[in-house]
Design a protein around this motif. Structure first.
Motif, mmCIF file in Angstrom:
data_model
loop_
_atom_site.group_PDB
_atom_site.id
_atom_site.type_symbol
_atom_site.label_atom_id
_atom_site.label_comp_id
_atom_site.label_asym_id
_atom_site.label_seq_id
_atom_site.Cartn_x
_atom_site.Cartn_y
_atom_site.Cartn_z
ATOM 1 N N UNK A 162 76.607 54.028 29.179
ATOM 2 C CA UNK A 162 76.763 53.680 27.767
ATOM 3 C C UNK A 162 76.451 54.941 26.971
ATOM 4 N N UNK A 163 77.424 55.488 26.252
ATOM 5 C CA UNK A 163 77.178 56.723 25.496
ATOM 6 C C UNK A 163 76.015 56.546 24.520
ATOM 7 N N UNK A 164 75.219 57.581 24.319
ATOM 8 C CA UNK A 164 74.052 57.472 23.435
ATOM 9 C C UNK A 164 74.374 56.929 22.051
ATOM 10 N N UNK A 165 75.540 57.296 21.496
ATOM 11 C CA UNK A 165 75.855 56.847 20.134
ATOM 12 C C UNK A 165 76.275 55.382 20.073
ATOM 13 N N UNK A 166 76.421 54.726 21.237
ATOM 14 C CA UNK A 166 76.800 53.308 21.245
ATOM 15 C C UNK A 166 75.631 52.404 21.656
ATOM 16 N N UNK A 167 74.531 52.989 22.076
ATOM 17 C CA UNK A 167 73.459 52.189 22.666
ATOM 18 C C UNK A 167 72.781 51.257 21.666
ATOM 19 N N UNK A 168 72.478 51.764 20.502
ATOM 20 C CA UNK A 168 71.762 50.935 19.532
ATOM 21 C C UNK A 168 72.577 49.710 19.134
ATOM 22 N N UNK A 169 73.874 49.905 18.876
ATOM 23 C CA UNK A 169 74.707 48.781 18.452
ATOM 24 C C UNK A 169 74.798 47.719 19.538
ATOM 25 N N UNK A 170 74.954 48.146 20.790
ATOM 26 C CA UNK A 170 75.026 47.177 21.882
ATOM 27 C C UNK A 170 73.713 46.419 22.033
ATOM 28 N N UNK A 171 72.601 47.143 21.930
ATOM 29 C CA UNK A 171 71.304 46.488 22.061
ATOM 30 C C UNK A 171 71.083 45.479 20.939
ATOM 31 N N UNK A 172 71.463 45.843 19.733
ATOM 32 C CA UNK A 172 71.289 44.927 18.602
ATOM 33 C C UNK A 172 72.105 43.662 18.788
ATOM 34 N N UNK A 173 73.319 43.795 19.301
ATOM 35 C CA UNK A 173 74.160 42.626 19.515
ATOM 36 C C UNK A 173 73.567 41.696 20.559
ATOM 37 N N UNK A 174 73.026 42.277 21.620
ATOM 38 C CA UNK A 174 72.416 41.444 22.650
ATOM 39 C C UNK A 174 71.193 40.713 22.110
ATOM 40 N N UNK A 175 70.348 41.447 21.411
ATOM 41 C CA UNK A 175 69.099 40.846 20.931
ATOM 42 C C UNK A 175 69.342 39.807 19.852
ATOM 43 N N UNK A 176 70.497 39.922 19.198
ATOM 44 C CA UNK A 176 70.845 38.925 18.183
ATOM 45 C C UNK A 176 71.454 37.674 18.802
#
Length: 333
Positions: free
Chosen positions: A306-320
């Motif tokens: 997972x490219x570094x610039x995509x990690x935060x968005x993916x994590x936020x979607x999962x946690x939501x």
């Protein structure tokens, strides 16, 4: 489609391919993990080349990779130790280099928030291996310990773990890694012809323990220097184990989620550093293994899925509580 590294015949890095695979589903007790970073290890090269085919034959198309870190995306029946969105560290032989893996819940370790993905993923492999080697030779305060290939993946962690036990550590390496070893409080000694004499000069009062991570006659040198076989551990020279009866403890002798948690805590507390030599995207897996096979890397080489610039968005979607786009080849039920 999810991706996974596969090979369908024994050979060099050129046999590796990135295949499209169905997204796995967790059964009872299983956890689906979206892999963020996976490790690249020398031992995997031997398996892919067929060196260990008698012990660990490949089942083609064979997967690759052992150590990983990622997010929990789905839970199988009966799993209550984790939640969707949790960050975890795992070890899954011949499967880790894939977008998704399913791991038994009992083999996963929570990843401390303060550790980078790149530093976390190798802990279940080289971290545990380094700990096993240091423990095998019973390193204690006041000991003088030699670690070969001290700037490598296992060596760079073994020298730190030995120092945490209060030992004086001598590390063999090439000249370009001398300053790196000094920065970790280790006395560097150049490997190669004349090594025994240089080690005698570096440790005039003798060497108490010897950890070999490279092979190439290093155990012979340790024996010639008078180190007791019970205080020599090699992860790279099976013939020396048979010849001298030295120890050969490695990852499989020590792995547990609890130990991975202890190592992760040391990293989180700043007491243990995981040097990263290179981070490659999954598409560069062949080049990553070419670098490993040269055996001159400093620290670890890892794959970023997972490219570094995509990690935060993916994590936020999962946690939501949202799901990633469904896999049409393996729809969720």
């Amino acid at each position: 489609m999810p991706r996974a590294v596969k090979f369908s015949r024994y050979g060099g890095p050129e046999v590796l391919e990135i295949a499209e695979v169905p997204r796995p589903q967790p059964g009872p007790g299983g956890v689906l993990v979206r892999v963020v970073v996976a490790g690249v290890n020398p031992g995997e090269t031997g398996i892919r080349q067929g060196v260990f085919a008698d012990l660990w034959p490949a089942v083609f198309p064979e997967g690759q990779g052992n150590d990983f870190a990622g997010w929990v995306e789905a839970l199988g029946e009966g799993v209550d130790a984790f939640a969707v969105g949790d960050e975890v560290i795992g070890y899954l032989p011949r499967a880790a280099q894939a977008d998704y893996v399913v791991s038994p819940a009992g083999l996963l370790t929570p990843k401390p928030v303060g550790i980078s993905w790149e530093a976390a993923a190798p802990l279940s492999a080289v971290g545990v291996t380094a700990w096993a080697a240091v423990d095998a030779v019973d390193v204690a305060a006041g000991d003088t310990v030699v670690v070969t290939a001290a700037a490598g993946g296992v060596g760079s962690l073994a020298i730190q773990l030995a120092r945490l036990r209060g030992a004086t550590v001598i590390g063999t390496a090439g000249p370009r890694n001398a300053d790196f070893l000094r920065s970790l409080g280790v006395f560097p000694v150049e490997y190669g012809a004349g090594l025994a004499d240089r080690l005698r000069a570096a440790a005039p009062d003798g060497i108490d323990a010897f950890i070999d991570t490279f092979g190439q006659g290093n155990v012979d040198t340790a024996i010639a220097l008078g180190v007791a076989p019970r205080r020599i551990n090699t992860i790279a020279d099976g013939r020396a184990v048979a010849r001298y009866g030295v120890r050969h403890n490695a990852q499989e002798d020590a792995f547990s989620p609890q130990l991975v948690a202890e190592l992760a805590a040391l990293v989180s507390q700043g007491q243990l550093t995981v040097p990263i030599s290179a981070v490659h995207p999954l598409e560069q897996v062949q080049e990553a293994y070419r670098q490993v096979q040269r055996r001159h890397t400093r620290g670890k080489i890892v794959l970023s899925l997972v490219p570094p610039d995509e990690r935060r968005a993916l994590a936020d979607r999962l946690r939501a509580g949202h799901r990633l786009p469904p896999d049409p080849a393996s729809p969720r039920t």
